[in-house]
Design an enzyme around this catalytic site. Structure first.
Site, PDB file in Angstrom:
ATOM      1  N   ASP A 136       3.595 -16.009  13.734  1.00 42.26           N
ATOM      2  CA  ASP A 136       3.492 -17.259  12.990  1.00 42.26           C
ATOM      3  C   ASP A 136       2.092 -17.838  13.183  1.00 42.26           C
ATOM      4  O   ASP A 136       1.132 -17.093  13.386  1.00 42.26           O
ATOM      5  CB  ASP A 136       4.579 -18.226  13.489  1.00 42.26           C
ATOM      6  CG  ASP A 136       5.083 -19.162  12.409  1.00 42.26           C
ATOM      7  OD1 ASP A 136       4.313 -20.050  11.990  1.00 42.26           O
ATOM      8  OD2 ASP A 136       6.244 -19.012  11.982  1.00 42.26           O
ATOM      9  N   HIS A 186       3.430 -25.043  12.705  1.00 37.59           N
ATOM     10  CA  HIS A 186       4.588 -24.328  12.151  1.00 37.59           C
ATOM     11  C   HIS A 186       5.216 -23.408  13.192  1.00 37.59           C
ATOM     12  O   HIS A 186       6.437 -23.423  13.404  1.00 37.59           O
ATOM     13  CB  HIS A 186       4.128 -23.536  10.920  1.00 37.59           C
ATOM     14  CG  HIS A 186       5.232 -22.913  10.123  1.00 37.59           C
ATOM     15  ND1 HIS A 186       5.736 -21.659  10.413  1.00 37.59           N
ATOM     16  CD2 HIS A 186       5.910 -23.355   9.033  1.00 37.59           C
ATOM     17  CE1 HIS A 186       6.684 -21.360   9.530  1.00 37.59           C
ATOM     18  NE2 HIS A 186       6.813 -22.367   8.689  1.00 37.59           N
ATOM     19  N   SER A 518      12.078 -21.461   6.796  1.00 38.75           N
ATOM     20  CA  SER A 518      11.343 -21.217   8.045  1.00 38.75           C
ATOM     21  C   SER A 518      12.100 -21.759   9.242  1.00 38.75           C
ATOM     22  O   SER A 518      11.975 -21.248  10.355  1.00 38.75           O
ATOM     23  CB  SER A 518       9.969 -21.910   7.997  1.00 38.75           C
ATOM     24  OG  SER A 518       9.053 -21.173   7.246  1.00 38.75           O
TER      25      SER A 518
END
Length: 575
Positions: A136, A186, A518
């Site tokens: 990620d 994220h 996600s």
């Protein structure tokens, strides 16, 4: 140059480079794995997938400055100067060269809704002894929710000697972990859902250990990251699950793309991959048309005014059909119809009065034997692509009707299909298409929360149903995807101290709320970690079978598949 060995997108980029030099790659760099150096001394390089015999020795290619990252395997990744594509294509041992594409990044009440606390209380499972791999935007190694449990970080974005899976980036362990940062936030949020340890906002597997790849998001480098995590887990003698909360649409949407092939090759007993379905449920990025034999059909797509520097269309149709393609601009100017070109260069340029159009129409793709053509539209000179309604015109010269699927490739989803061309399905792209991967849709368990300033925030989502943004299947070959649904809307998880979030999404100085597939994916990755703690030899088929038998679409019989829900929302209680 053996043009037929280059996939259509790479062929167009290479042709632009030959005609215009590095300047042409400014726009291609956004999507393709192209590294253009400012210094003229250093050549422009591309990140590619190379298809070859599994045991082929490619070390001799270093004489052409081609750096191959693996010594074996039928699909490998490599760095190469664009100029060396010519010599690489001439090598008999090389079957196909495909570009790396840049992919996009896609817990309070959530746990109760899927009966997770009851499952954990009943079994005592915590993820202990299991590796959770996160590929990620990185992780905040200083966050207390991960204290003492991050084993390795491979930061692909920093200069360094690399790792066994690729001679790029830097690897960190122990006190050096803090060199790597997550400026996006994220990855930290995703890691917290899977494995955060916190009394209020804990993750699913709070005793699992983490191996993190901070990726540049090239799908070739994501493939290297999967290999890396499973290698570390193998050396430690641990089972592992890898979380991929990212995706794109430059593939065939049938699991035959390079990254999906690597995932299928690397998974097995004790090695599981979980992928996000995608967040394009509300976006008209996919068009579909059935073209009768001997007839012509048009597919309309809209380009916003003065906003887009380049437009790409990625189109696929079955191997037993033959189509000719043309493009019509908003002013009515058209290119000639271009047929399949199997001899020589399949990429052709057309200069319209209001646009430059390039079409690449090669023979069948070796990975699935289907036809793939690429459309590239640029403005005249430095101008943006003309805004308005464009049309892809398709003529069927074969003896049977042909189904054509087309996806727009655009960072902002601002280019979209209109009218009868829109098909609100087949919007799960790589790596969620991998047959061995568990592909996860998002379910809405929460629509309101209180932010750091004590303001109540409410989101316009429908509670207790599939999230409207969650991408729907099936695959282009009618394969069943997504697999399952998990909580993915307004999920509270770990906040990276190096990321900038609006205060309206912050819960406090350590936690933030986000929504997307996600967020649903690491929920399942954490759950898989619990299952691997109980049975370290579980393979992808066994995990999918367990999840399928313990998931259901509300109001429908168990075992029912739906393009949006998969086999439904997970009920962990009986797992």
């Amino acid at each position: 140059m053996r043009h037929e060995k280059l996939s259509p997108g790479l062929l167009l980029a290479f042709q632009d480079y030959q005609h215009e030099g590095d300047q042409a790659l400014v726009t291609h760099k956004r999507s393709l794995g192209i590294i253009a150096h400012k210094s003229p001394v250093k050549p422009t390089k591309s990140v590619v997938f190379i298809y070859c015999d599994p045991d082929a020795d490619l070390s001799y290619l270093s004489q052409y400055n081609i750096e191959v990252n693996q010594n074996s395997g039928s699909v490998r990744t490599a760095f190469l100067p664009l100029d060396s594509l010519d010599v690489l294509s001439e090598e008999d041992v090389i079957q196909r060269i495909k570009p790396s594409r840049k992919l996009h990044l896609r817990m309070d009440t959530a746990l109760e809704k899927v009966k997770l606390p009851e499952f954990k209380n009943k079994t005592g499972l915590t993820g202990k002894g299991v590796i959770i791999g996160i590929i990620d935007s990185g992780i905040d190694p200083k966050h207390p929710a991960f204290a003492g449990r991050i084993l390795h970080i491979w930061d692909q974005t920093l200069p360094g000697p690399g790792v066994a899976e690729g001679g790029y980036g830097a690897e960190f362990t122990g006190a050096q972990l803090t060199v790597s940062q997550d400026t996006s936030g994220h990855g930290t949020h995703v890691a917290g859902i899977a494995a955060g340890a916190d009394a209020s906002y804990g993750g699913v597997a709070p005793e699992a250990e983490l191996v993190v790849v901070r990726s540049d998001l090239q799908d070739a480098h994501i493939a290297d990251g999967v290999r890396y995590i499973f290698r570390i887990a193998r050396e430690l003698g641990r089972p592992a699950v890898v979380n991929l909360s990212l995706g794109g649409h430059a593939d065939a949407h049938d699991g035959s793309d390079s990254l999906s092939k690597v995932i299928d090759a690397e998974t097995g007993p004790g090695r599981i991959v979980c992928c996000a379905a995608g967040n394009e449920g509300n976006d008209n990025i996919h068009g579909q048309a059935t073209i009768p034999s001997g007839r012509t059909r048009g597919m309309r797509f809209n380009v916003p005014l003065n906003q887009v520097g380049i437009v790409w269309l990625n189109a696929w149709y079955a191997k037993d059909s033959e189509l000719e393609v043309s493009v019509r601009s908003p002013n009515g100017f058209v290119t000639p119809f271009q047929k399949i070109i199997t001899d020589g260069n399949a990429a052709q340029d057309y200069q319209l009065p209001d646009a430059r159009v390039q079409l690449a129409t090669p023979g069948p793709d070796q990975a699935n034997s289907d036809h793939n053509f690429f459309v590239q539209i640029r403005g005249i000179g430095p101008s943006q692509v003309m805004g308005g309604v464009w049309q892809l015109r398709v003529r069927n010269t074969s003896s049977t009707d042909a189904r054509l699927d087309v996806w727009t490739l655009d960072d902002t989803s601002s280019v979209f299909f209109t009218g009868k061309s829109v098909k609100d399905a087949v919007k799960i792209g790589s790596p969620g298409t991998a047959s061995s991967a568990i592909t996860v849709a998002a379910y809405t368990t929460k629509t309101r929360y209180t932010d750091i300033d004590n303001q109540v925030r409410e989101m316009g989502l429908e509670l207790h149903t599939i999230s409207e943004f969650s991408s729907e299947g099936p695959l282009r070959n009618d394969g069943h995807k997504p697999d399952v649904a998990a909580p993915g809307a307004m999920i509270i998880s770990t906040l990276s101290a190096d990321a900038n979030f609006d205060r309206s999404s912050m819960i406090n100085s350590k936690f933030v709320v986000q929504a997307g597939t996600s967020m649903a994916t690491p929920f399942v990755s954490g759950l898989v970690a619990l299952l691997l703690q109980r049975d370290p030899k579980l393979d992808p088929a066994a995990v999918k079978d367990l999840l399928r038998k313990n998931s259901a679409i509300p109001g429908k019989p168990a075992g029912t598949f739906d393009d949006k829900w998969g086999y439904g929302v997970i009920n962990a209680l009986n797992l």
